[in-house]
Design an enzyme around this catalytic site. Sequence first.
Site, PDB file in Angstrom:
ATOM      1  N   ASP A 195       0.912  -1.111   0.129  1.00  0.00           N
ATOM      2  CA  ASP A 195       0.038   0.159   0.114  1.00  0.00           C
ATOM      3  C   ASP A 195       0.851   1.107   0.061  1.00  0.00           C
ATOM      4  O   ASP A 195       1.737   1.572   1.099  1.00  0.00           O
ATOM      5  CB  ASP A 195      -0.906  -0.040   1.227  1.00  0.00           C
ATOM      6  CG  ASP A 195      -1.711   1.123   1.597  1.00  0.00           C
ATOM      7  OD1 ASP A 195      -1.505   2.243   0.723  1.00  0.00           O
ATOM      8  OD2 ASP A 195      -2.291   1.312   2.615  1.00  0.00           O
ATOM      9  N   GLN A 198       0.827   6.734   1.236  1.00  0.00           N
ATOM     10  CA  GLN A 198       1.403   7.853   1.940  1.00  0.00           C
ATOM     11  C   GLN A 198       2.977   7.641   1.397  1.00  0.00           C
ATOM     12  O   GLN A 198       3.721   8.354   2.004  1.00  0.00           O
ATOM     13  CB  GLN A 198       1.406   7.274   3.325  1.00  0.00           C
ATOM     14  CG  GLN A 198      -0.119   7.363   3.839  1.00  0.00           C
ATOM     15  CD  GLN A 198      -0.819   8.893   3.782  1.00  0.00           C
ATOM     16  OE1 GLN A 198      -0.089   9.785   3.491  1.00  0.00           O
ATOM     17  NE2 GLN A 198      -2.009   8.683   4.085  1.00  0.00           N
TER      18      GLN A 198
HETATM   19  C1  PLP Z   1      -2.068   4.349   4.146  1.00  0.00           C
HETATM   20  C2  PLP Z   1      -3.196   4.569   3.163  1.00  0.00           C
HETATM   21  N1  PLP Z   1      -3.774   3.334   2.677  1.00  0.00           N
HETATM   22  C3  PLP Z   1      -4.928   3.394   1.778  1.00  0.00           C
HETATM   23  C4  PLP Z   1      -5.660   4.536   1.922  1.00  0.00           C
HETATM   24  C5  PLP Z   1      -7.064   4.643   1.132  1.00  0.00           C
HETATM   25  O1  PLP Z   1      -6.714   5.603   0.124  1.00  0.00           O
HETATM   26  P1  PLP Z   1      -8.102   6.162  -0.659  1.00  0.00           P
HETATM   27  O2  PLP Z   1      -9.190   6.500   0.508  1.00  0.00           O
HETATM   28  O3  PLP Z   1      -7.590   7.105  -1.531  1.00  0.00           O
HETATM   29  O4  PLP Z   1      -8.713   5.046  -1.437  1.00  0.00           O
HETATM   30  C6  PLP Z   1      -5.305   5.648   2.569  1.00  0.00           C
HETATM   31  C7  PLP Z   1      -6.097   6.834   2.837  1.00  0.00           C
HETATM   32  O5  PLP Z   1      -5.790   7.902   3.794  1.00  0.00           O
HETATM   33  C8  PLP Z   1      -4.085   5.583   3.457  1.00  0.00           C
HETATM   34  O6  PLP Z   1      -3.789   6.569   4.155  1.00  0.00           O
END
Ligand code: PLP
Length: 406
Positions: A195, A198
């Site tokens: 993921d 960030q």
């Molecule tokens: C570490 C992380 N992963 C995934 C997400 C999800 O992103 P999105 O809401 O743009 O799909 C976020 C959103 O804050 C995040 O900080």
Amino acid sequence: MLDVTKIRKDFPILNKDDGLIYLDSAATSLKPKKVIDAVLAYYQDYTANIHRGDYRLSLMASELYDKARENVADFVNVSATEIIFTSGSTASLNQVAYQFGLDILQAGDVILTTETEHASSILPWYQVAKKINAKIEYVPLNNEGLITIENFTKAMHDQVKIVVTTHVSNVLGHVNPIKELARITHDHDGYIVVDGAQAIPHMLIDLKDLDVDFYAFSGHKMLAPTGVGVLYGKRCWLDKMLPLFYGGGSNARFDKQGNITLKNTPEKFEAGTPSIEGVLGLSAAIDYLRDIGMDNVLMHEEELSKYLLTKLHELNNVIIYNPSVKSGIIALNVKNIFSQDVAAYLDHHHIAVRSGNHCAKILNNVIQVTDTIRCSLYIYNTKEDIDEFIRVLKDVTLEKCIDLII
Ligand SMILES: Cc1ncc(COP(=O)(O)O)c(C=O)c1O
């Protein structure tokens, strides 16, 4: 070095007279004019659907959309055929869990992850694990909430099929050693899903070098519009994977017996009309970041982060949960005041921060607290922003917060 004064002029929202101090870029970043203009140009000058029209406007929109894919691919050093546009990290990560995870996992297999994961990273795997009776295991983190190579190596074993991890924690800001984790995972014949929501906005990411199997990120955290994101997957896995959605644009032909011939990767994953303006805005955001230089972005944030931590250490009413962090994400609380009350008090002084559990609801096992204030920095923040934040924080009391509420 960043010319922050010049950068700030590019962000219309920072040029109003309300003195906004925006310290919540980990939730979503502000948007520069270049990105807003790219979105507007699509609506004002060449609105048309892509890959569906034989007229000038549609051909123009299609060409720009295809070029945007190449631009994104180039930014992270992979092939354009490995870049799938999605609506964001959440959509990307769900797609991997359901379309890849469900396919390759068997009962008893282990999904290895961490307690710092964002809900969008881990919840899809909980669902997948339930469906096929796979097990979820957690890498023990060190006392600062970091994955160490040593702990990861110990947690790894031959039943681990998939490693699911964040690149940069959205609560503690720590940067995980993804290249090493990928190597160890592959040594055990596993797959690694990262993921990167960030990470991508803040540092140069070379996905070929990291050698991960899948990597997800969102446009809106890296200066681009909301509603667009990316799933990177190694071509060999994408070719085997079936799409989550079926519909227009993703198939070459189908018949009434239900036989479908899908297009190739990546088109087969993009059924329906995509966020065309989002993709074009993402490409403009990448151009903007590339012009500034990702090394400069990182250096600026590290310098500001150090400055903020030094100033926070001088306050005796504050608890910092990640004092050794280098990135621009800092988690803290004001002693004896609920984080949301502090956030409301800061907002009263035009300072925007995030408060709560930041969608990482099991992290409290690591930092022993459920709610924090999260300060997150980006290219447009200055030492003056931090000075003002510190001044207001120093001054906050429970009584002042209550006065605001009643
Ligand atoms: C570490 C992380 N992963 C995934 C997400 C999800 O992103 P999105 O809401 O743009 O799909 C976020 C959103 O804050 C995040 O900080």
